[in-house]
Design an enzyme around this catalytic site. Structure first.
Site, short mmCIF file in Angstrom:
data_model
loop_
_atom_site.label_atom_id
_atom_site.label_comp_id
_atom_site.label_asym_id
_atom_site.label_seq_id
_atom_site.Cartn_x
_atom_site.Cartn_y
_atom_site.Cartn_z
N LYS A 51 0.84 -1.20 0.00
CA LYS A 51 0.00 0.00 0.00
C LYS A 51 0.88 1.26 0.00
CE LYS A 51 -3.71 -2.63 1.98
NZ LYS A 51 -4.36 -3.23 3.13
N GLN A 95 -5.07 -2.24 9.17
CA GLN A 95 -4.82 -3.54 8.53
C GLN A 95 -5.43 -4.67 9.38
OE1 GLN A 95 -3.25 -3.97 5.45
NE2 GLN A 95 -4.00 -6.05 5.70
N ASP A 118 -11.53 1.72 2.98
CA ASP A 118 -11.77 0.29 2.75
C ASP A 118 -13.23 0.01 2.38
OD1 ASP A 118 -9.60 -1.43 2.86
OD2 ASP A 118 -9.55 -1.49 5.06
#
Ligand code: NAP
Length: 289
Positions: A51, A95, A118
């Protein structure tokens, strides 16, 4: 045809980089994504590194905050609230998975919906199911992008999605439905899965079991999207949920693992960060595609 998510995402990222290059002049700064990594699970470290690399390619500011897995739930939630209040932060991603003492749902709910890159926040999920503007979850969004880029007609096709997780299976099924496919969702309690998958014109597999889908489960000419990320027990190499060697000759379109859905997920994360940034800057014509 093997769809390379790697190539498609490289093209999309370079288009985004060109767009982001104009942001400092237009908006005074570039988008800022903050990624929180708790603990040092090697897979999570590798995802977070990917990322950060993609952010660099696109020209997005990336801050990775690493915390030990002893961090308390309260401390983590406090950190997220601070980032919610920070005007210079556009996207927040924690995460997953998290250590057992931290509630993933509390973490997801604490991230401000407008910074939920997300697309996991309950309000984003609800908006998706109500066809309201929202941030689309990255993996399902990337899958639809790949299908469209490969020229796959979705409308009117019989699609089967194996897996019903909130992160992949369910939202993929919803997006396929929104594209007017006729969708069946299969799961661990589905009886006679092969007879169902053989009817699929579009088969999306998101289970998490190496080479679970065998050649006899797929019909000639099917479009096969392999979301799984596993280690092949024999070779130790990365592999999908689909037996690629057996199915590739039969499928009209197939995604490889690695190099398929994975790169598109990160690419869509970059896109979501830019969308959140633009919304904060008053640009409203975004999302629900
Ligand atoms: P998950 O939450 O564990 O869900 C797995 C799903 O598979 C469940 O719905 C389960 O059914 C179903 N399933 C398990 N065994 C089955 C069987 N024998 N027959 C039919 N269905 C079965 O996993 P996930 O988060 O959706 O992830 C799935 C895979 O995608 C994993 O390999 C993950 O690493 C990968 N992934 C990849 C990306 C990417 O960017 N490439 C992103 C996210 C996830 P039940 O609901 O009945 O238990």
């Amino acid at each position: 045809m093997v769809i390379s998510g790697k190539e498609l995402s490289a093209r999309l990222k370079s288009e985004m980089a060109a767009e982001v290059a104009g942001f400092p002049e237009k908006y005074g700064r570039v988008p800022h994504l903050v990624v929180i990594l708790v603990g040092d699970d090697p897979a999570s470290v590798s995802y977070v590194t990917g990322k950060a690399k993609a952010s660099q390619t696109v020209g997005i500011k990336n801050t990775t905050i690493r915390k030990p897995d002893s961090i308390s739930e309260d401390e983590l939630l406090g950190l997220i609230r601070q980032l919610n209040d920070d005007e210079e932060v556009d996207g927040i991603l924690v995460q997953l998975p998290l250590p057992a003492h931290i509630s993933e749902s509390k973490v997801i709910e604490t991230i401000d919906k407008s910074k939920d890159v997300d697309g996991f926040h309950p309000l984003n999920v609800a908006a998706l199911w109500q066809k309201q503007p929202c941030t689309l979850p990255c993996t399902p969004k990337g899958i639809i992008r790949m299908l469209k880029a490969a020229g796959v007609e979705i409308k009117g096709r019989r699609a089967v999605v194996i897996g019903r997780s909130n992160i992949v299976g369910l939202p993929v099924a919803k997006l396929l439905l929104d594209e007017n496919a006729t969708v069946t969702i299969a799961h661990s309690k589905t009886k006679d899965l092969p007879s169902l998958t053989r009817q699929a014109e579009i088969l999306v597999v998101a289970i998490g079991r190496p080479k679970f889908v065998t050649g006899d489960m797929v019909s000639e000419g099917a479009v096969v999207i392999d979301v799984g990320v596993n280690r092949d027990p024999e070779t130790g190499k990365l592999c999908g949920d689909v037996d690629f060697a057996a199915i590739e000759p039969k499928a009209s379109v197939i995604t490889p693992v690695p190099g398929g859905v994975g790169p598109m997920t990160i690419c869509c994360l970059m896109e979501n960060t830019i969308e959140c940034f633009l919304k904060r800057h008053g640009y409203s014509e975004i999302c629900a595609e």
